[in-house]
Design a protein around this motif. Structure first.
Motif, short mmCIF file in Angstrom:
data_model
loop_
_atom_site.label_atom_id
_atom_site.label_comp_id
_atom_site.label_asym_id
_atom_site.label_seq_id
_atom_site.Cartn_x
_atom_site.Cartn_y
_atom_site.Cartn_z
N SER A 117 -33.73 49.37 -16.58
CA SER A 117 -34.26 48.29 -15.94
C SER A 117 -34.10 46.68 -15.54
N GLU A 118 -33.26 46.67 -16.90
CA GLU A 118 -32.97 44.85 -17.03
C GLU A 118 -31.23 45.18 -15.77
N GLU A 119 -31.23 46.30 -15.83
CA GLU A 119 -29.44 45.90 -15.26
C GLU A 119 -30.11 46.39 -13.74
N ALA A 120 -31.13 47.07 -13.52
CA ALA A 120 -30.84 47.37 -12.14
C ALA A 120 -31.50 45.91 -11.40
N ARG A 121 -32.54 45.19 -12.17
CA ARG A 121 -32.83 43.34 -12.29
C ARG A 121 -31.54 42.75 -11.52
N SER A 122 -30.95 42.77 -11.97
CA SER A 122 -29.79 42.09 -12.05
C SER A 122 -28.72 42.59 -10.65
N LEU A 123 -28.61 43.86 -10.63
CA LEU A 123 -27.84 43.95 -9.21
C LEU A 123 -28.82 43.30 -7.83
N TYR A 124 -30.35 44.34 -8.01
CA TYR A 124 -31.12 43.43 -7.08
C TYR A 124 -31.00 42.09 -7.02
N GLU A 125 -31.04 41.52 -7.67
CA GLU A 125 -30.84 39.96 -7.58
C GLU A 125 -29.32 39.85 -7.46
N HIS A 126 -28.43 40.18 -7.12
CA HIS A 126 -27.15 39.66 -6.55
C HIS A 126 -26.79 40.22 -5.57
N ALA A 127 -27.86 41.35 -5.15
CA ALA A 127 -27.40 42.17 -3.44
C ALA A 127 -27.98 40.43 -2.81
N ILE A 128 -29.57 39.56 -3.00
CA ILE A 128 -29.99 38.54 -2.47
C ILE A 128 -29.79 37.79 -2.14
N LYS A 129 -28.81 37.41 -3.46
CA LYS A 129 -27.04 36.17 -3.56
C LYS A 129 -26.99 36.47 -2.81
N ILE A 130 -26.11 37.43 -2.16
CA ILE A 130 -25.11 37.74 -0.64
C ILE A 130 -25.69 37.74 0.16
N ASN A 131 -26.98 38.38 0.21
CA ASN A 131 -27.59 38.35 1.24
C ASN A 131 -29.15 38.27 1.56
N LYS A 132 -29.66 36.65 1.76
CA LYS A 132 -30.54 36.75 1.16
C LYS A 132 -32.18 36.86 2.59
N ASP A 133 -31.00 37.84 3.14
CA ASP A 133 -31.99 38.40 4.28
C ASP A 133 -32.34 40.23 4.09
N TYR A 134 -31.56 40.14 3.28
CA TYR A 134 -31.77 41.78 2.91
C TYR A 134 -32.95 42.13 1.93
N HIS A 135 -33.66 42.55 3.39
CA HIS A 135 -35.36 42.75 2.64
C HIS A 135 -35.16 43.71 1.22
N PRO A 136 -34.96 44.92 1.52
CA PRO A 136 -34.64 46.47 0.74
C PRO A 136 -35.13 45.83 -1.07
N SER A 137 -34.20 44.38 -0.91
CA SER A 137 -34.24 44.16 -2.76
C SER A 137 -35.03 43.88 -3.05
N TYR A 138 -35.46 43.19 -2.07
CA TYR A 138 -37.03 42.34 -2.43
C TYR A 138 -37.65 43.08 -3.13
N ASN A 139 -37.91 43.61 -2.20
CA ASN A 139 -38.86 45.34 -2.77
C ASN A 139 -38.59 46.00 -3.94
N ASN A 140 -37.11 46.09 -3.98
CA ASN A 140 -37.30 47.53 -5.07
C ASN A 140 -37.60 46.10 -6.07
#
Length: 246
Positions: free
Chosen positions: A158-181
């Motif tokens: 889960s911690e690796e997953a969190r890091s990946l979601y946060e990285h995705a949001i950092k690249i595109n702050k409007d990518y909504h699926p990563s906020y949900n995840n």
């Protein structure tokens, strides 16, 4: 009509479509295609137009016409792969994406989508192989990072997953699926307020995203706001009775 005039005519129709004149542009391009049935570019672009207005069956027919004329038209295979992904026919989607990489072996979006399809089919080893290859080809693909995050969640990393979601949001702050995840990650950690905050952010970007509506409904249940919970559940079910996390 000369080749130059034909090209100008086609480009004019495409510009009108991009300006929002969608229905009339589709009609004009259908007429153009009837007049010039050998123009593969026009057939393909009609498929793209249908795809953009969610007329998937019409779009599929156009791409298949292109492939019948040119079996190496990898862009049509790629778009067919995307359409069948949206239709949740993941095996069929992969069939077309594999045709893409036979013709264009390092086409990263298809490699990513093959991995995501395998993930959704529960074939985690194959998913990791393609998602990892996609990451090497493009480390800033936020869609791929989100899929890798889902893979890590499936493996209880889960911690690796969190890091990946946060990285995705950092690249595109409007990518909504990563906020949900990311909200799901916090939910599983028992961090209900942070979960709610991320579901809400997702819905601020895309108010009709059914997964986030379903998840925020669960949050409202936790906060004992039952009317709001039922409202969100009903909205989610109307939009998509068969939700998946992506």
């Amino acid at each position: 009509m000369s080749t130059i005039l034909k090209k100008d005519s086609l480009n004019s129709i495409l510009r009108d479509f991009q300006r929002g004149e969608r229905e009339s542009s589709i009609k004009k391009l259908k007429e153009y295609n009837h007049k010039y049935p050998e123009d593969i570019n026009a057939i393909y672009n009609l498929g793209v137009m249908y795809q953009e207005v969610y007329q998937y069956e019409n779009s599929i027919n156009q791409y298949l016409k292109v492939i019948k004329k040119n079996k190496k038209h990898w862009q049509s295979y790629a778009n067919l792969g995307l359409i069948y992904f949206l239709k949740r026919e993941y095996l069929k989607s992969n069939k077309f994406h594999f045709n893409v990489i036979k013709l264009n072996k390092d086409y990263q979006p298809s490699i990513r989508d093959i991995g995501t399809n395998y993930l959704l089919m529960g074939e985690l080893i194959k998913a990791e192989k393609f998602l990892s290859k996609s990451l090497k080809l493009n480390s800033k693909d936020y869609i791929n990072l989100n899929s890798l995050g889902l893979l890590k969640m499936h493996r209880d990393q889960s911690e690796e997953a969190r890091s990946l979601y946060e990285h995705a949001i950092k690249i595109n702050k409007d990518y909504h699926p990563s906020y949900n995840n990311l909200g799901l990650y916090h939910d599983r950690k028992g961090e209900k307020d942070l979960a709610f905050k991320n579901y809400k952010k997702c819905l601020e970007i895309k108010s009709d995203y059914p997964n986030a509506l379903n998840n925020i409904a669960m949050s409202y249940c936790y906060y004992e706001e039952i009317d709001k919970a039922f409202d969100c559940f009903n909205k989610a079910l109307k939009i998509d009775p068969k939700m998946i996390d992506l």
